[in-house]
Write an enzyme that holds these catalytic residues in place. Structure first.
Site, PDB file in Angstrom:
ATOM      1  N   TYR A 168       0.718  -1.258  -0.036  1.00  0.00           N
ATOM      2  CA  TYR A 168       0.013   0.030   0.086  1.00  0.00           C
ATOM      3  C   TYR A 168       0.974   1.108  -0.093  1.00  0.00           C
ATOM      4  O   TYR A 168       0.522   2.193  -0.881  1.00  0.00           O
ATOM      5  CB  TYR A 168      -0.828  -0.139   1.263  1.00  0.00           C
ATOM      6  N   LYS A 172       0.965   4.078  -2.802  1.00  0.00           N
ATOM      7  CA  LYS A 172       0.654   5.554  -2.471  1.00  0.00           C
ATOM      8  C   LYS A 172       1.675   6.390  -2.749  1.00  0.00           C
ATOM      9  O   LYS A 172       1.250   7.675  -3.095  1.00  0.00           O
ATOM     10  CB  LYS A 172       0.214   5.643  -1.097  1.00  0.00           C
TER      11      LYS A 172
END
Length: 307
Positions: A168, A172
């Site tokens: 993640y 991101k």
């Protein structure tokens, strides 16, 4: 009398808009006068199973009942052709596209040495590749009309750090680079591109443990941070009022909005004869050490309660 709606007449695509933050953005964009493509394949938070078409259709129904205009889309952003069909539906239905909100996401958390290759790749595909696919499909229309806005979702997991989220966080922080590159490449065509890092209660953080009193209190505080607190910033960045704002990273937390820093040199060391591993150990790194970043997590930096 001129309309006071900030998105009057605009066509906006919002991915992952069936629930949570995406739903809040879609509802506000419609209330501000936009025609909205509500994209959501209806999968679970890990990208599997789910409710199919239902969430997107429910949001369209809400918008329509409130007097707005919207259409549902059920494609996945994780593959190039389906993602391009989201943008195509906006063109086919409304004849143009003015803004893309790359909100769709999944979570597959695991401590790094236990993270599966599939868990890493799928999170990258949905968040980073998905943001590229939809943006790339919209870019040629934005180029032709000399206008357009991108709002991409980043996270303090990438900007600062968190446990168990290598996939993640990588996605991101990659989105930050993607957004800045779009801003640089397409600014000459009247296109802006910005990132938003949200603090809001959603399904994606709904699995936080609540075993201790402290954990319960933390979750109660987070539950007060509804998606409606994120939507105004996103709607503004899509509007003509924000057309000069590009390449920035914002965070939204309850009633606070932050402008986040971006990587720049902090300090330097110089040695006329160049560096060796030994001289770096003896002089170079000790000179820089006072400016090293700690291994902070998001909660270490945003340590006060939202108000």
């Amino acid at each position: 009398m001129a309309s006071t709606k900030s998105l009057d007449g605009k066509v906006i695509v919002v991915t992952g808009a069936g629930r949570g933050i995406g739903r809040g953005i879609a509802l506000l964009c419609a209330a501000e006068g936009a025609k909205v493509v509500v994209n959501d394949p209806g999968v679970g938070t890990d990208g599997s199973g789910g409710d199919g078409a239902t969430p997107a259709e429910q949001v369209v129904e809400e918008i329509t009942k409130a007097g707005g205009t919207a259409v549902a889309n059920f494609e996945s952003v994780a593959e190039a052709i389906p993602a391009s069909k989201i943008i195509k539906q906006a063109m086919d239905t409304y004849g143009k596209i003015d803004g893309v909100v790359n909100n769709a996401g999944i979570l597959r958390d695991a401590i790094f040495h236990k993270m599966s290759i599939d868990a890493f790749e799928m999170v990258i595909k949905v968040h980073l590749m998905g943001s590229f696919y939809t943006s790339h499909a919209a870019a040629r229309y934005f180029r032709e009309q000399n206008s357009g806005s991108f709002v991409h979702f980043t996270s303090t997991s990438g900007l600062i750090g968190n446990f168990g989220q290598a996939n993640y966080a990588a996605a991101k922080l990659g989105i930050v680079g993607l957004s800045k590159s779009i801003a640089l490449d397409m600014g000459r065509f009247g296109v802006n591109s910005n990132c938003v890092s949200p603090f809001a209660w959603s399904r994606m953080i709904g699995s936080i443990p609540t075993e201790t009193e402290a954990e319960k209190a933390r979750v109660e505080r987070m539950q007060r941070m509804g998606p409606e607190k994120i939507a105004p910033l996103v709607a503004h960045l899509l509007s003509d009022d924000a057309k000069e704002i590009s390449g920035q990273i914002f965070a939204a937390r309850m009633n606070e909005i932050f402008l986040m820093g971006q990587s720049r040199p902090l300090r330097s060391i110089h040695r006329a004869e160049g560096w060796t591993p030994q001289s770096l150990a003896e002089h170079g790194m000790p000179a820089l050490k006072s400016s090293f970043y700690k291994l902070d997590r998001s909660a270490d930096i945003f340590s006060w309660d939202p108000v």
